[in-house]
Design a protein around this motif. Structure first.
Motif, short mmCIF file in Angstrom:
data_model
loop_
_atom_site.label_atom_id
_atom_site.label_comp_id
_atom_site.label_asym_id
_atom_site.label_seq_id
_atom_site.Cartn_x
_atom_site.Cartn_y
_atom_site.Cartn_z
N LEU A 137 44.40 -73.08 -7.17
CA LEU A 137 44.13 -72.56 -8.52
C LEU A 137 44.12 -71.05 -8.54
O LEU A 137 43.59 -70.42 -7.63
CB LEU A 137 42.77 -73.04 -9.03
N THR A 138 44.66 -70.47 -9.61
CA THR A 138 44.50 -69.04 -9.78
C THR A 138 43.08 -68.80 -10.27
O THR A 138 42.43 -69.71 -10.80
CB THR A 138 45.49 -68.49 -10.83
N HIS A 172 37.53 -77.85 -3.43
CA HIS A 172 38.82 -78.51 -3.59
C HIS A 172 38.69 -79.82 -2.84
O HIS A 172 38.46 -79.85 -1.65
CB HIS A 172 39.90 -77.60 -2.99
N VAL A 173 38.82 -80.95 -3.54
CA VAL A 173 38.61 -82.27 -2.95
C VAL A 173 39.87 -82.72 -2.22
O VAL A 173 39.86 -82.98 -1.02
CB VAL A 173 38.18 -83.31 -4.00
N TYR A 174 40.99 -82.85 -2.92
CA TYR A 174 42.29 -83.21 -2.35
C TYR A 174 43.36 -82.98 -3.42
O TYR A 174 43.05 -82.94 -4.61
CB TYR A 174 42.32 -84.68 -1.90
N GLY A 175 44.59 -82.82 -3.00
CA GLY A 175 45.68 -82.64 -3.97
C GLY A 175 45.34 -81.60 -5.01
O GLY A 175 45.07 -80.45 -4.69
N ASN A 176 45.29 -82.02 -6.25
CA ASN A 176 44.95 -81.14 -7.37
C ASN A 176 43.60 -81.49 -7.98
O ASN A 176 43.35 -81.21 -9.15
CB ASN A 176 46.05 -81.20 -8.44
N ILE A 194 43.51 -80.97 -12.03
CA ILE A 194 43.97 -79.79 -12.78
C ILE A 194 45.43 -79.55 -12.44
O ILE A 194 45.78 -79.34 -11.29
CB ILE A 194 43.11 -78.55 -12.45
N LEU A 195 46.28 -79.61 -13.49
CA LEU A 195 47.72 -79.50 -13.30
C LEU A 195 48.30 -78.32 -14.06
O LEU A 195 47.73 -77.86 -15.05
CB LEU A 195 48.39 -80.80 -13.76
N ASN A 196 49.46 -77.85 -13.60
CA ASN A 196 50.07 -76.64 -14.16
C ASN A 196 50.72 -76.82 -15.52
O ASN A 196 50.78 -75.89 -16.31
CB ASN A 196 51.11 -76.08 -13.19
N THR A 199 55.05 -81.37 -17.41
CA THR A 199 56.03 -81.94 -16.49
C THR A 199 55.35 -82.42 -15.21
O THR A 199 55.62 -83.53 -14.73
CB THR A 199 57.14 -80.90 -16.15
N GLN A 200 54.47 -81.60 -14.66
CA GLN A 200 53.72 -82.00 -13.47
C GLN A 200 52.81 -83.19 -13.78
O GLN A 200 52.70 -84.11 -12.97
CB GLN A 200 52.90 -80.82 -12.93
N ALA A 201 52.21 -83.20 -14.95
CA ALA A 201 51.34 -84.31 -15.34
C ALA A 201 52.14 -85.61 -15.46
O ALA A 201 51.70 -86.67 -15.00
CB ALA A 201 50.64 -84.00 -16.66
#
Length: 196
Positions: free
Chosen positions: A54-55, A73-77, A89-91, A94-96
């Motif tokens: 994450l920024t 940060h647990v895993y992945g996103n 949390i996704l960018n 499209t990523q979702a």
């Protein structure tokens, strides 16, 4: 070399014979940015490690929406907040969508058509086709007392079409937000989904 120096090119041998006297050191009260810069880089590294990819801006926006601080940060996103909530949390959308397709593919691998309600699946493969191709009925698969997971994975249908229609019908949040099936939008198109 003939004493000519190329502009913008560092020549280490040009400085070997030159001595720096204490008179040439700037002793003014200007701020020494080297230690400050180093401290900032160290602090930035600590923040990056504690919040994954994450920024800082996305982290702050997410914390404002949840009303709690991200603690790890647990895993992945997926990130855990101080209040115990975990959020994906996704960018962008499209990523979702990609994450939702991956989730539905995992559901298929685990449950086959049993991951979807019978009436929805029947819109992809009618019972007559099922009987002709596999010699079974939907009742054989969706048996309330003993669902047949092995048969559920053999139903002949286009998984990509099934997954896309599922998302179109239920929305991305239905697949990604296991807690409440809600999507939270952040600035710059970022999206959040609560997973616990």
């Amino acid at each position: 070399m003939d004493g000519h120096k190329e502009k913008g090119v560092f020549h280490p041998h040009d400085n070997e014979s030159k001595k720096i006297s204490s008179d040439s050191i700037n002793t003014s009260t200007d701020v020494d940015t080297t230690s400050t810069r180093g401290e900032k880089e160290l602090e930035k590294t600590k923040v990056e490690k504690s919040i994954g990819s994450l920024t800082l801006e996305t982290k702050q926006n997410a914390e404002a929406k949840v009303g709690s601080e991200i603690i790890k940060h647990v895993y992945g996103n997926v990130y855990e907040f101080k209040n115990g909530e975990e959020w994906l949390i996704l960018n962008n959308r499209t990523q979702a969508h990609k994450e939702a397709i991956e989730y539905l593919d995992n559901v298929w691998d685990e449950m086959g058509i049993l991951g979807w309600n019978k009436s929805f699946i029947e819109s992809f493969v009618d019972e007559g086709t099922l009987e002709r191709r596999l010699g079974i009925t939907y009742d054989d698969i969706y048996n309330r007392d003993s669902p047949n997971f092995q048969l559920a994975k053999q139903v002949p249908l286009n998984k990509k079409e099934l997954f896309n229609e599922s998302i179109k019908h239920d929305g991305i949040a239905h697949s990604l937000a296991s807690y409440d099936h809600e999507e939270v939008e952040l600035p710059q198109g970022k999206l959040m989904y609560r997973v616990n």
